[in-house]
Design an enzyme around this catalytic site. Structure first.
Site, PDB file in Angstrom:
ATOM      1  N   ASP A 106       0.840  -1.200   0.000  1.00 13.65           N
ATOM      2  CA  ASP A 106       0.000   0.000   0.000  1.00 13.65           C
ATOM      3  C   ASP A 106       0.876   1.251   0.000  1.00 13.65           C
ATOM      4  OD1 ASP A 106      -2.209  -1.635   0.184  1.00 13.65           O
ATOM      5  OD2 ASP A 106      -2.366  -1.454   2.363  1.00 13.65           O
TER       6      ASP A 106
HETATM    7  N1  URA Z   1      -1.298  -5.974   3.704  1.00 13.13           N
HETATM    8  C1  URA Z   1      -1.801  -4.719   3.770  1.00 13.13           C
HETATM    9  O1  URA Z   1      -2.857  -4.497   4.322  1.00 13.13           O
HETATM   10  N2  URA Z   1      -1.082  -3.737   3.190  1.00 13.13           N
HETATM   11  C2  URA Z   1       0.107  -3.925   2.578  1.00 13.13           C
HETATM   12  O2  URA Z   1       0.703  -2.980   2.090  1.00 13.13           O
HETATM   13  C3  URA Z   1       0.610  -5.246   2.534  1.00 13.13           C
HETATM   14  C4  URA Z   1      -0.108  -6.246   3.098  1.00 13.13           C
END
Ligand code: URA
Length: 257
Positions: A106
């Site tokens: 993310d």
């Molecule tokens: N899980 C999430 O919620 N975000 C990420 O960036 C990676 C795994």
């Protein structure tokens, strides 16, 4: 990566002798970054510079494996009209070789992100049921407890799927916030945040410390490094592939979506 003499690089990458490499150089068929190079003693960096033989990339350079320490605030995407993407953090010489991130983090997540143009490996690493173990460090709201550990270990029920069992270790806890270290192999959209949220703990910040056998170690945020031969071997093994490096000419390239 360290620099080395061009004749040595050509010899190593094409299983040819130094004198054969010298002959190729004399013939004017070798280019470095688009310019003919005839000097066998020219120092090159095989990661940052492009070497071609009669217009074709020299075999050794075709497959690239790079680990980026993704900072917060950049998008994991091949391109975006507005936001800065992870592609701006790897050098042009690698982008020209069509490396792409394997999976995504993310925008606000930091940590280990693999880039490669080894399409077969990327495909394996992303295929359901083939995912390698990932280690996340999550600061979450509230106090994590043993019930959370058990619930993660049993497989959490989320709105649209049941997460595979995952190992949660509580590494720090107070009434306001806790630090959880999570080992899991799945990689669905926002999975870690959704898993903690389902237990009433919103994620405050998330960091991926390891992707399969790859650890960031001392790599600073925003920096990248080339994987060692032994890391590539272990990664390919973890993905269920032959440990040896593939023949670059037979490997599928990742294509940009
Ligand atoms: N899980 C999430 O919620 N975000 C990420 O960036 C990676 C795994």
């Amino acid at each position: 990566m360290a620099t080395l003499r061009l004749d040595k690089f050509l010899a190593l990458s094409g299983e040819r002798s130094r004198s054969e490499a010298a002959r190729l150089l004399k013939s004017g068929l070798i280019m470095v970054d688009g310019l003919v190079e005839r000097d066998p003693a020219r120092k090159i960096d095989p990661v940052l510079q492009q070497v071609t033989l009669a217009g074709e990339m020299v075999a050794d350079q075709r497959l690239q494996y790079v680990l980026l320490h993704k900072p917060a605030g950049v998008l994991t995407a091949a391109r975006d009209h507005r936001a800065r993407t992870v592609m701006t953090l790897v050098p042009d010489s690698l982008l020209r070789r069509k490396v792409l991130p394997v999976g995504r983090l993310d925008k606000d997540t930091t940590g280990a992100l693999l880039f490669t143009n080894d399409g077969e490996l990327a495909h394996r690493l992303l295929a359901p049921g083939r995912h390698v173990l990932k280690e996340y460090h999550a600061w979450v709201e509230g106090a994590l407890d043993e019930d959370d550990v058990t619930a993660f270990a049993q497989g959490l029920q989320l709105s649209d799927f049941t997460a595979q069992p995952a190992q949660l270790t509580i590494s720090g806890v107070s009434a306001e916030k806790s630090l959880g270290v999570l080992l899991l192999s799945e990689g669905k959209f926002h999975q870690v945040k959704r898993m903690f949220a389902s237990r009433g703990h919103e994620v405050i910040s998330l960091h991926r410390a390891a992707f399969g056998p790859l650890r960031l170690q001392d790599l600073p945020q925003g920096a990248w490094r080339v994987l060692t031969a032994s890391e590539i071997r272990t990664l390919r093994e973890a993905a269920g592939l032959e440990p040896g490096l593939p023949d670059p000419s037979s490997s599928t390239r990742i294509t940009t979506s």
